[in-house]
Design a protein around this motif. Structure first.
Motif, PDB file in Angstrom:
ATOM      1  N   PHE A  72     -39.871  -1.866  -1.226  1.00  0.00           N
ATOM      2  CA  PHE A  72     -39.776  -1.394  -2.611  1.00  0.00           C
ATOM      3  C   PHE A  72     -41.155  -1.272  -3.234  1.00  0.00           C
ATOM      4  O   PHE A  72     -41.455  -0.280  -3.914  1.00  0.00           O
ATOM      5  CB  PHE A  72     -38.909  -2.361  -3.422  1.00  0.00           C
ATOM      6  CG  PHE A  72     -38.643  -1.905  -4.831  1.00  0.00           C
ATOM      7  CD1 PHE A  72     -37.658  -0.972  -5.083  1.00  0.00           C
ATOM      8  CD2 PHE A  72     -39.360  -2.414  -5.897  1.00  0.00           C
ATOM      9  CE1 PHE A  72     -37.395  -0.536  -6.374  1.00  0.00           C
ATOM     10  CE2 PHE A  72     -39.113  -1.998  -7.197  1.00  0.00           C
ATOM     11  CZ  PHE A  72     -38.126  -1.057  -7.434  1.00  0.00           C
ATOM     12  N   ASP A  73     -42.019  -2.259  -3.004  1.00  0.00           N
ATOM     13  CA  ASP A  73     -43.381  -2.195  -3.536  1.00  0.00           C
ATOM     14  C   ASP A  73     -44.159  -1.022  -2.940  1.00  0.00           C
ATOM     15  O   ASP A  73     -44.891  -0.323  -3.650  1.00  0.00           O
ATOM     16  CB  ASP A  73     -44.121  -3.505  -3.254  1.00  0.00           C
ATOM     17  CG  ASP A  73     -43.538  -4.680  -4.026  1.00  0.00           C
ATOM     18  OD1 ASP A  73     -42.845  -4.436  -5.033  1.00  0.00           O
ATOM     19  OD2 ASP A  73     -43.760  -5.834  -3.608  1.00  0.00           O
ATOM     20  N   SER A  74     -44.014  -0.801  -1.628  1.00  0.00           N
ATOM     21  CA  SER A  74     -44.702   0.309  -0.983  1.00  0.00           C
ATOM     22  C   SER A  74     -44.229   1.642  -1.536  1.00  0.00           C
ATOM     23  O   SER A  74     -45.017   2.570  -1.732  1.00  0.00           O
ATOM     24  CB  SER A  74     -44.483   0.272   0.536  1.00  0.00           C
ATOM     25  OG  SER A  74     -45.001  -0.908   1.096  1.00  0.00           O
ATOM     26  N   TYR A  75     -42.934   1.747  -1.807  1.00  0.00           N
ATOM     27  CA  TYR A  75     -42.394   2.984  -2.355  1.00  0.00           C
ATOM     28  C   TYR A  75     -42.924   3.240  -3.763  1.00  0.00           C
ATOM     29  O   TYR A  75     -43.246   4.383  -4.114  1.00  0.00           O
ATOM     30  CB  TYR A  75     -40.866   2.905  -2.376  1.00  0.00           C
ATOM     31  CG  TYR A  75     -40.206   4.104  -3.016  1.00  0.00           C
ATOM     32  CD1 TYR A  75     -40.091   5.304  -2.334  1.00  0.00           C
ATOM     33  CD2 TYR A  75     -39.695   4.027  -4.310  1.00  0.00           C
ATOM     34  CE1 TYR A  75     -39.497   6.401  -2.915  1.00  0.00           C
ATOM     35  CE2 TYR A  75     -39.091   5.123  -4.903  1.00  0.00           C
ATOM     36  CZ  TYR A  75     -38.991   6.306  -4.198  1.00  0.00           C
ATOM     37  OH  TYR A  75     -38.404   7.391  -4.783  1.00  0.00           O
ATOM     38  N   GLU A  76     -43.048   2.187  -4.569  1.00  0.00           N
ATOM     39  CA  GLU A  76     -43.555   2.360  -5.922  1.00  0.00           C
ATOM     40  C   GLU A  76     -45.037   2.725  -5.931  1.00  0.00           C
ATOM     41  O   GLU A  76     -45.491   3.534  -6.739  1.00  0.00           O
ATOM     42  CB  GLU A  76     -43.338   1.078  -6.723  1.00  0.00           C
ATOM     43  CG  GLU A  76     -41.911   0.896  -7.208  1.00  0.00           C
ATOM     44  CD  GLU A  76     -41.817  -0.154  -8.290  1.00  0.00           C
ATOM     45  OE1 GLU A  76     -42.510  -1.184  -8.188  1.00  0.00           O
ATOM     46  OE2 GLU A  76     -41.052   0.052  -9.251  1.00  0.00           O
ATOM     47  N   LEU A  77     -45.805   2.117  -5.008  1.00  0.00           N
ATOM     48  CA  LEU A  77     -47.245   2.363  -4.981  1.00  0.00           C
ATOM     49  C   LEU A  77     -47.589   3.674  -4.284  1.00  0.00           C
ATOM     50  O   LEU A  77     -48.495   4.392  -4.715  1.00  0.00           O
ATOM     51  CB  LEU A  77     -47.958   1.192  -4.283  1.00  0.00           C
ATOM     52  CG  LEU A  77     -47.849  -0.157  -4.993  1.00  0.00           C
ATOM     53  CD1 LEU A  77     -48.479  -1.251  -4.137  1.00  0.00           C
ATOM     54  CD2 LEU A  77     -48.520  -0.100  -6.365  1.00  0.00           C
ATOM     55  N   GLU A  78     -46.885   3.986  -3.175  1.00  0.00           N
ATOM     56  CA  GLU A  78     -47.131   5.214  -2.431  1.00  0.00           C
ATOM     57  C   GLU A  78     -45.805   5.935  -2.323  1.00  0.00           C
ATOM     58  O   GLU A  78     -45.021   5.637  -1.441  1.00  0.00           O
ATOM     59  CB  GLU A  78     -47.659   4.939  -1.025  1.00  0.00           C
ATOM     60  CG  GLU A  78     -48.642   3.821  -0.909  1.00  0.00           C
ATOM     61  CD  GLU A  78     -48.905   3.511   0.563  1.00  0.00           C
ATOM     62  OE1 GLU A  78     -48.932   4.446   1.373  1.00  0.00           O
ATOM     63  OE2 GLU A  78     -49.048   2.341   0.893  1.00  0.00           O
ATOM     64  N   PHE A  79     -45.549   6.870  -3.191  1.00  0.00           N
ATOM     65  CA  PHE A  79     -44.241   7.517  -3.276  1.00  0.00           C
ATOM     66  C   PHE A  79     -43.840   8.072  -1.911  1.00  0.00           C
ATOM     67  O   PHE A  79     -44.490   8.960  -1.360  1.00  0.00           O
ATOM     68  CB  PHE A  79     -44.286   8.646  -4.308  1.00  0.00           C
ATOM     69  CG  PHE A  79     -42.970   9.333  -4.503  1.00  0.00           C
ATOM     70  CD1 PHE A  79     -41.939   8.684  -5.144  1.00  0.00           C
ATOM     71  CD2 PHE A  79     -42.776  10.618  -4.027  1.00  0.00           C
ATOM     72  CE1 PHE A  79     -40.730   9.316  -5.328  1.00  0.00           C
ATOM     73  CE2 PHE A  79     -41.561  11.257  -4.212  1.00  0.00           C
ATOM     74  CZ  PHE A  79     -40.546  10.606  -4.870  1.00  0.00           C
ATOM     75  N   ASP A  80     -42.759   7.533  -1.349  1.00  0.00           N
ATOM     76  CA  ASP A  80     -42.246   7.947  -0.048  1.00  0.00           C
ATOM     77  C   ASP A  80     -43.312   7.822   1.030  1.00  0.00           C
ATOM     78  O   ASP A  80     -43.413   8.633   1.935  1.00  0.00           O
ATOM     79  CB  ASP A  80     -41.724   9.392  -0.121  1.00  0.00           C
ATOM     80  CG  ASP A  80     -40.805   9.725   1.042  1.00  0.00           C
ATOM     81  OD1 ASP A  80     -40.666  10.912   1.348  1.00  0.00           O
ATOM     82  OD2 ASP A  80     -40.237   8.801   1.644  1.00  0.00           O
TER      83      ASP A  80
END
Length: 519
Positions: A216-224
């Protein structure tokens, strides 16, 4: 008699009709999307990037945390579930009928709601140890219920033989009773394990980092981003064996009896001097799993100063919950129907695929499913992004196995030979099904709709990521308010979720006990 007819009446020599093939194609495609997403994103990242990401120190830390949490919660849930099941099914504990219901009621409190209540008590519970305890208290009924059913259904003759050979009560339990309950114990434990691999909301509120929170954090920081996809691949490798094992054990569950005729109940074990300590332990379990979360909800409802901060959002959240859960349940049930029909009415590749494929992604977290749908919608169907239709597709992937189980129970009781009679009178395959089978399975369809609606009203992860802009639900409001430390503001939403969940859990448990007493 009807069971025998249903079994012998399955049209084994005929392949599935065209309408069934076409109807089963859409849910099959949806189920395959998360697997295709993980493979495609890992491939596009390249071998060097994939190896670097998978073997870096951060991934190893997440792996250790995820496995530690999942295994610890599973073991603790199994110990609590088996001990509780034995106490309420095989002992002379006072008030057994009430304890049977109370032991199942923690299912009425979603794990992220219980975690919010415990987290609001202080940072002492926002640790790995706290998360293990809190999640075990929330999930042990998943072990308790099947093991209790196994203990009620098994023949005590094996225990009698074991005792006659000189074994004491403990030795007889481990050598004769527990092996009979092992399929139920294994299936329940693996179900807890898959839940732990997929858990996000509770861990986010308890500030414990695992693959789901990192994705979830990776998705928020680097969209997809590729990082989220590669982390999803590692999580998928953990979740799939557990989901497939749970499917196999649940399919093979049998409660043995050693003789013919009516079932003989085992005489209750006399607790003697241990009665007071066991009664105290049961009371402590109820206090920790139910009393503490409900007491904290009451506290924040009564004395919280920030409760008015979100009170104006309560009605929109109720409307949003119903507006997504009800049509979502209809979509999920409709998509599950052709798979359930194929699994019960036909043999061959489609039947095997319909029966097994949904369970392949059963343990896949909602985060991974949501990421997959975002990935494909943006690239191929941009207009579908952030629409209710995309969210319903995620619901279908996540809850198809649950809907299939409810539908299949009704389909197996509707004799397939009646459809053959209708076919002999000139009706087509679909016409015969609609005229003969559908009216008989409507109660099962209604049960599936009610069950899925309840589950969708409590679903957090996919809804959090895919809900249309401006739409909130009770679950997303609990998470967003509690995640920002506004515990009193989260309390009304959490209390409504518990109220919605408590009634069906209570009715289901009491109904199961009443049906068991009539057998």
């Amino acid at each position: 008699m009807s069971l025998a007819v249903a079994s012998s009446g399955r049209r084994r020599d005929a392949g599935p009709p065209l309408w069934l093939l076409l109807a089963a194609a859409l849910p099959t495609l949806l189920i395959a999307l998360p697997l295709a997403y993980v493979a495609a994103r890992a491939w596009s990242a390249g071998l060097a990037v994939a190896v670097e990401e998978i073997f870096r120190a951060r991934t190893a830390e997440l792996l250790v945390n995820t496995v530690t949490l999942a295994v610890s919660v599973t073991v603790l849930s199994a110990v609590i579930g088996v001990a509780t099941a034995w106490c309420v099914e095989r002992s002379d504990l006072p008030g057994l009928r009430w304890w049977r219901v109370i032991a199942a009621l923690p299912l009425a409190v979603p794990a992220f709601v219980a975690s919010f209540a415990w987290a609001s008590m202080g940072a002492a519970f926002q640790t790995m140890g706290g998360a293990i305890l809190i999640l075990a208290l929330s999930h042990y009924p998943l072990v308790y219920l099947p093991v209790a059913a196994a203990l009620r259904g098994m023949d005590p003759g094996f225990e009698d033989v074991s005792r006659s050979l000189g074994r004491g009560p403990w030795a007889a339990f481990f050598s004769a009773t527990l092996p009979q309950a092992w399929p139920a114990l294994g299936a329940g434990s693996l179900l807890v394990l898959t839940h732990m691999f997929a858990e996000f909301g509770a861990l986010s509120l308890l500030r414990v980092q695992t693959f789901t929170t990192a994705i979830f954090d990776s998705y928020e920081l680097e969209f997809d981003g590729a990082t989220a996809a590669l982390q999803s691949a590692v999580l998928l490798a953990l979740a799939l064996p557990a989901a497939l094992g749970e499917m196999r054990l649940r399919r093979d569950m049998r409660f043995a009896r050693s003789g013919k005729g009516g079932r003989r109940r085992a005489p209750p074990a006399r607790l003697g001097r241990a009665k007071a300590p066991v009664l105290g332990a049961m009371a402590a379990l109820a206090a920790l799993s139910l009393g503490a979360p409900l007491a904290m909800l009451a506290y924040w409802l009564l004395v919280g100063r920030s409760i008015g901060h979100a009170s104006h959002d309560l009605w929109p959240a109720v409307v949003g919950t119903l507006g997504l859960a009800v049509p979502g349940a209809i979509v999920v049930t409709a998509l599950a129907s052709p798979l359930a029909i194929a699994a019960t009415r036909h043999r061959g590749m489609l039947s095997a695929l319909a029966e097994k494929l949904p369970y392949v992604v059963h343990g896949l977290p909602g985060l991974v499913v949501a990421l997959a749908l975002v990935f494909f919608s943006i690239r191929f169907f941009p207009a579908a992004y952030q629409t209710a239709g995309l969210l319903f597709a995620a619901y279908a992937v996540l809850f198809l196995p649950l809907a299939q189980s409810a539908l299949r129970a009704s389909l197996e009781l509707a004799p397939a030979r009646l459809e053959e009679v209708a076919r002999s009178l000139g009706r087509g395959p679909f016409g015969a099904f609609a005229a003969v089978t559908l009216p008989n399975v409507l109660p099962g369809v209604g049960g599936a709709l009610a069950l899925i609606t309840l589950e969708l009203a409590r679903e957090l992860t996919a809804t959090l990521m895919l809900a249309p802009i401006g739409v909130s639900t009770l679950a997303t409001e609990v998470w967003s308010q509690a995640n920002d430390g506004r515990y009193a503001a989260a309390a009304p939403f959490a209390a409504l979720l518990v109220a919605v969940s408590a009634i069906p859990v209570y009715v289901f448990t009491r109904r199961s006990l009443e049906l068991n007493d009539l057998r």
